[in-house]
Design an enzyme around this catalytic site. Structure first.
Site, PDB file in Angstrom:
ATOM      1  N   ASP A  76       0.891  -1.157   0.000  1.00 44.33           N
ATOM      2  CA  ASP A  76       0.000   0.000   0.000  1.00 44.33           C
ATOM      3  C   ASP A  76       0.932   1.211   0.000  1.00 44.33           C
ATOM      4  O   ASP A  76       1.573   1.510   1.003  1.00 44.33           O
ATOM      5  CB  ASP A  76      -0.887  -0.003   1.248  1.00 44.33           C
ATOM      6  CG  ASP A  76      -1.859   1.175   1.261  1.00 44.33           C
ATOM      7  OD1 ASP A  76      -1.587   2.181   0.572  1.00 44.33           O
ATOM      8  OD2 ASP A  76      -2.885   1.095   1.958  1.00 44.33           O
ATOM      9  N   HIS A  77       1.009   1.898  -1.147  1.00 39.88           N
ATOM     10  CA  HIS A  77       2.047   2.927  -1.268  1.00 39.88           C
ATOM     11  C   HIS A  77       1.865   4.066  -0.269  1.00 39.88           C
ATOM     12  O   HIS A  77       2.821   4.769   0.045  1.00 39.88           O
ATOM     13  CB  HIS A  77       2.110   3.473  -2.704  1.00 39.88           C
ATOM     14  CG  HIS A  77       0.865   4.163  -3.149  1.00 39.88           C
ATOM     15  ND1 HIS A  77      -0.071   3.556  -3.956  1.00 39.88           N
ATOM     16  CD2 HIS A  77       0.399   5.399  -2.911  1.00 39.88           C
ATOM     17  CE1 HIS A  77      -1.059   4.394  -4.196  1.00 39.88           C
ATOM     18  NE2 HIS A  77      -0.796   5.516  -3.570  1.00 39.88           N
ATOM     19  N   HIS A  85      -6.089   2.629   1.633  1.00 38.02           N
ATOM     20  CA  HIS A  85      -5.389   3.824   2.115  1.00 38.02           C
ATOM     21  C   HIS A  85      -6.067   4.472   3.330  1.00 38.02           C
ATOM     22  O   HIS A  85      -5.422   4.770   4.331  1.00 38.02           O
ATOM     23  CB  HIS A  85      -5.289   4.868   1.003  1.00 38.02           C
ATOM     24  CG  HIS A  85      -4.729   4.340  -0.279  1.00 38.02           C
ATOM     25  ND1 HIS A  85      -3.725   3.400  -0.327  1.00 38.02           N
ATOM     26  CD2 HIS A  85      -5.022   4.629  -1.570  1.00 38.02           C
ATOM     27  CE1 HIS A  85      -3.430   3.134  -1.589  1.00 38.02           C
ATOM     28  NE2 HIS A  85      -4.207   3.856  -2.350  1.00 38.02           N
TER      29      HIS A  85
END
Length: 493
Positions: free
Chosen positions: A180-181, A243
């Site tokens: 999950d960036h 996110h």
């Protein structure tokens, strides 16, 4: 510095001809190489359906580095580590050829057998590839093996379970790195430091002192030619499931016993377990579903979502979600966590606003027009930093005025850019999974998202509309007004 031998590995990139590899992975690996965090003992094997060769891939990598404004003084030596195989994920001969290529590279670069398999491709092949890696002996090595997976991890809880079961037949949980960036972002990682390393915040981080928490992630862009993908995803699956809920868990987690992967994950999972379930009975009071209408962005007229390419003109897909999340535990009972995310909004911004409660007896509020509560603002992007809002005396007057104490990183917008991926790739090499999603986090997130999706289906209500270029529909304001709260204007902070 960490043990550099951990970076002595073969990186196998499935989907090396795609956009993700070019924009994120190649520049990130090069940054690590330039910084000395990736030694000369490594190899990158690019895989794809195209009939490329080594030189074609190296040309694409060089182009990617030039486009990302890299210093190119080490590019020639960097490129020698790259090779390419034309690959069919359904063909056993492709895996046999890959196994031979890996062994050749390990011999050429004197590598200890460490292998990272990176899935930078369509998610429908993740399970099949993972099982084929196992079945055709690509995990048979004296070193470690790790599997890196991009989102989306399933499209609901059921498909996520199926995918996880397929992958777990080939890789153990501690070998799986779900990216999950957002978790690679500097200020997202800073949340824990702000909370646990500061005496002025740690004792106040509970329902006795915090009135509400607001998380906003807004974009000016629309679907930008990705209408087909977005029709299947929507803002709920695209942003909330991963996110937004990751940020909620970081903000609400209890103090871990130690700063280790397992302890931090354990506390995050407790938060997700304590989230109050959203049902058809309470969804109208807790979630707003909306879709952008036509409007003006940067002085340009833009179409509505249903007028975008590859979008059903009758689509009910949401481009905006706002929700009031309640965490039913002793620390956060009664404190709403408000989240909102959407496309075609007034500003591009990701911010967290923690609003502290007013003092029980504030003399200045009565006599000198105190301007408002204390705030802690964590700027994720486009700025990165922290703002603390206090009440101070207005110069030349007895009245009070808000005083902003600011700390900002001198940086550009870096969301989902090589810097975030660079950090996460390095963590993967080092075997640090703290900033990757555990299966329990994924499954609990899907449980909440599925509950919302099912409630929407049962009610058969259409999304409300908001004008492009605004901060969302009026219904999102009403979500907070019932608690005598209001969205803090992120564009002014």
């Amino acid at each position: 510095m960490e043990d550099n031998r951990q970076s002595e590995a073969v990186f196998v990139i499935f989907g090396s001809t795609g956009d993700l590899a070019k924009r994120k992975l190649f520049p990130s690996l090069y940054n690590l190489y330039v910084k000395g965090l990736l030694s000369n003992k490594f190899a990158v094997i690019g895989l794809g359906r195209r009939e490329w060769n080594d030189e074609t891939l190296r040309g694409v990598v060089q182009e990617a580095l030039e486009e990302s404004n890299q210093q190119l003084d080490k590019v020639d030596s960097f490129l020698t580590h790259f090779s390419y195989l034309s690959f069919d994920v359904t063909n056993k001969d492709s895996y046999k050829g890959l196994k031979q290529e890996i062994e050749n590279k390990e011999k050429d670069f004197q590598l200890p057998g460490n292998r990272i398999f990176y899935m930078a491709m369509a998610p429908e092949f993740f399970g099949q590839i993972a099982q084929s890696i196992h079945n055709y002996g690509l995990k048979e090595t004296n070193g470690w093996t790790r599997l890196v997976i991009e989102k989306p991890f399933g499209t609901d809880l059921q498909t996520a379970k199926v995918l996880n079961n397929e992958i777990r037949e080939a890789f153990a949980e501690d070998e799986i790195y779900r990216i999950d960036h957002y978790l690679g972002k500097e200020m997202v990682q800073n949340i824990q430091v702000i909370r646990f390393a500061n005496a002025m915040f740690a004792p106040l981080w509970n329902n006795r002192h915090i009135a509400n928490v607001q998380i906003t992630s807004s974009e000016k862009l629309g679907v930008e030619g990705r209408g087909g993908y977005y029709e299947k995803s929507g803002a709920l699956r695209d942003m909330v499931q991963n996110h937004m809920l990751q940020m909620v868990s970081l903000l609400a987690m209890d103090v871990p016993l130690q700063l280790t992967t397992d302890e931090i994950r354990s506390e995050k999972i407790k938060v997700l377990r304590a989230l109050r379930l959203i049902t058809n009975d309470n969804i109208d009071d807790t979630v707003v579903r909306a879709q952008y209408d036509e409007g003006t962005i940067n002085g340009q007229q833009v179409p509505s979502y249903v007028e975008e390419d590859n979008v059903d003109p009758q689509s009910h897909t949401e481009t905006y979600v706002a929700a009031k999340l309640m965490i039913d535990n002793h620390v956060w009972a009664g404190v709403p966590f408000y989240i909102r995310t959407g496309k075609r909004m007034a500003v591009k911004s990701t911010k967290i606003v923690v609003e502290f409660k007013e003092m029980p007896l504030n003399l200045y509020a009565k006599e000198h027009k105190a301007t408002g509560p204390n705030l802690l603002i964590i700027h994720i992007q486009p700025d990165e930093g922290i703002t603390i809002v206090l009440n101070g005396k207005k110069i030349g007057s007895a009245d009070t005025t808000p005083v902003h104490l600011e700390y900002r990183h001198d940086s550009e917008d870096r969301i989902n850019t090589p810097e975030a991926y660079e950090r996460l790739l390095y963590d993967c090499m080092m075997g640090d999974a703290t900033n990757f999603a555990h299966w329990d986090e994924v499954s609990l997130s899907w449980s909440l998202v599925d509950a919302i999706s099912n409630a929407w289906k049962e009610s058969a209500r259409k999304p409300v509309n908001y004008r492009a270029g605004t901060m969302g529909p009026k219904e999102a304001d009403q979500l907070l007004a019932g608690e005598n709260h209001a969205w803090w204007p992120v564009e002014e902070m």
